[in-house]
Write an enzyme that holds these catalytic residues in place. Structure first.
Site, PDB file in Angstrom:
ATOM      1  CE  LYS A  15      -6.144   1.266  -5.572  1.00 44.15           C
ATOM      2  NZ  LYS A  15      -6.986   1.745  -4.468  1.00 44.15           N
ATOM      3  CD  GLN A  69     -10.488   2.361  -3.935  1.00 38.46           C
ATOM      4  OE1 GLN A  69      -9.537   1.587  -3.948  1.00 38.46           O
ATOM      5  NE2 GLN A  69     -10.357   3.641  -4.230  1.00 38.46           N
ATOM      6  CG  ASP A 128      -4.782   1.710   1.446  1.00 38.19           C
ATOM      7  OD1 ASP A 128      -4.184   2.252   0.502  1.00 38.19           O
ATOM      8  OD2 ASP A 128      -5.997   1.477   1.453  1.00 38.19           O
TER       9      ASP A 128
HETATM   10  N1  GUN Z   1      -9.584   5.922  -2.304  1.00 34.13           N
HETATM   11  C1  GUN Z   1      -8.885   6.876  -2.947  1.00 34.13           C
HETATM   12  N2  GUN Z   1      -7.566   6.697  -2.742  1.00 34.13           N
HETATM   13  C2  GUN Z   1      -7.435   5.600  -1.964  1.00 34.13           C
HETATM   14  C3  GUN Z   1      -6.310   4.897  -1.440  1.00 34.13           C
HETATM   15  O1  GUN Z   1      -5.152   5.250  -1.610  1.00 34.13           O
HETATM   16  N3  GUN Z   1      -6.603   3.803  -0.690  1.00 34.13           N
HETATM   17  C4  GUN Z   1      -7.866   3.403  -0.459  1.00 34.13           C
HETATM   18  N4  GUN Z   1      -8.053   2.327   0.288  1.00 34.13           N
HETATM   19  N5  GUN Z   1      -8.927   4.029  -0.931  1.00 34.13           N
HETATM   20  C5  GUN Z   1      -8.702   5.117  -1.690  1.00 34.13           C
END
Ligand code: GUN
Length: 284
Positions: free
Chosen positions: A53, A97, A120
């Site tokens: 990211k 996350q 998200d």
């Molecule tokens: N962990 C795995 N996929 C995601 C996601 O799309 N967003 C977040 N915040 N955590 C994750």
């Protein structure tokens, strides 16, 4: 017959190419989209995702902050950081996350993120806005699924879409997005009777079960679009989707591979959400 392969890597690269230009134009107007990612603890997969990211932000010319917190950080410490980022003008998107360490209440954390920075799309108000049809930031993987279908030249309106899986992060929101695109939507899950029969009626089959190779050609209508959201690590170390690719591609019209299908789209849609949030924050 063999299905056309929906190339998520290529489509993702195309969208990122569009976004590079958009970010450059925004920066000329004095707006730099900014994303903050919070990582609590040492989960190996999460570290990789967070690194990707950060890299994507930098490649697009966006501002990025990564906050790495110790695994024994308290819920209050995470909430205090979210509060700071909620009020920080250089940050347009906040992502915590998941999964979080067990002693931290995931819901309390998600609820604390400002809705207009909820890149998200997990906040209850974002979910509600999606269901009502109001403007909102869309959850990244579901938005990526829709983008893959559209950019493959497939019309969604009027089609029968069957979603297998009802999770809050994929199944439910992807069903709502397909409905918004005027598909007729059926949601199936672990308790569905006659899954094979229902799946076989789908013009668009979205598979988000979380079990390797659970779906094969018997579940697929000839010519259907199969979008596989699953990513499973096999004992051999190889990645596999929830759909058996080799089997399904003999019947489907279009199919996403794993890896290289839905996966690359998630971070791309996260970047898109951050740009959208930045524009909105600046009245654009
Ligand atoms: N962990 C795995 N996929 C995601 C996601 O799309 N967003 C977040 N915040 N955590 C994750």
């Amino acid at each position: 017959m063999s299905a056309l392969i929906i190339d998520g890597k290529q489509i993702s690269a195309d969208i990122r190419g569009e976004m590079v230009n958009e970010v450059a134009e925004l920066k000329q107007k004095g707006v730099t989209p900014g994303l903050a990612v919070i990582l609590v603890g040492e989960d190996a997969a999460s570290k990789v995702y967070v690194g990707s990211k950060e890299k994507a932000c930098v490649q697009l010319g966006m501002y990025s902050e990564v906050h790495r917190m110790a695994a024994d950080s308290s819920e209050e410490q995470v909430l205090a950081l979210i509060d700071k980022l909620n009020n920080q003008d250089s940050i347009n998107g906040i992502l915590v996350q998941l999964p979080l360490p067990k002693h931290i209440n995931e819901k309390a954390i998600i609820d604390a993120i400002r809705v207009d920075k909820d890149v998200d799309g997990f906040h209850p108000e974002s979910v509600g806005n999606l269901v009502i049809g109001d403007d909102s930031l869309l959850p990244c993987t579901p938005a990526g699924v829709i983008e893959l279908i559209k950019r493959s030249g497939v019309d969604i309106a009027g089609k029968h879409a069957v979603v297998i899986g009802r999770s809050n992060i994929v199944g439910k929101p992807v069903a709502m997005l397909l409905l918004r695109e005027n598909a007729t939507v059926t949601i199936c899950h672990s308790r569905t009777a006659n899954l094979e029969e229902i799946a076989k009626q789908a013009d668009i089959l979205v598979v988000a079960i979380g079990r390797a190779n659970a779906i094969d050609s018997k579940f697929v209508k000839p010519g259907a679009v199969v979008v596989d959201v699953g990513i499973n690590r096999l004992d051999t170390g190889k990645l596999a989707g929830d759909a058996n690719f080799e089997s399904c591609k003999t019947v489907a019209g279009h199919i996403t591979p794993v890896p290289g299908g839905v996966g690359p789209m998630t971070i791309t849609m996260l970047m898109k959400n951050t740009i959208t949030a930045a524009k909105k924050a600046n009245g654009m």
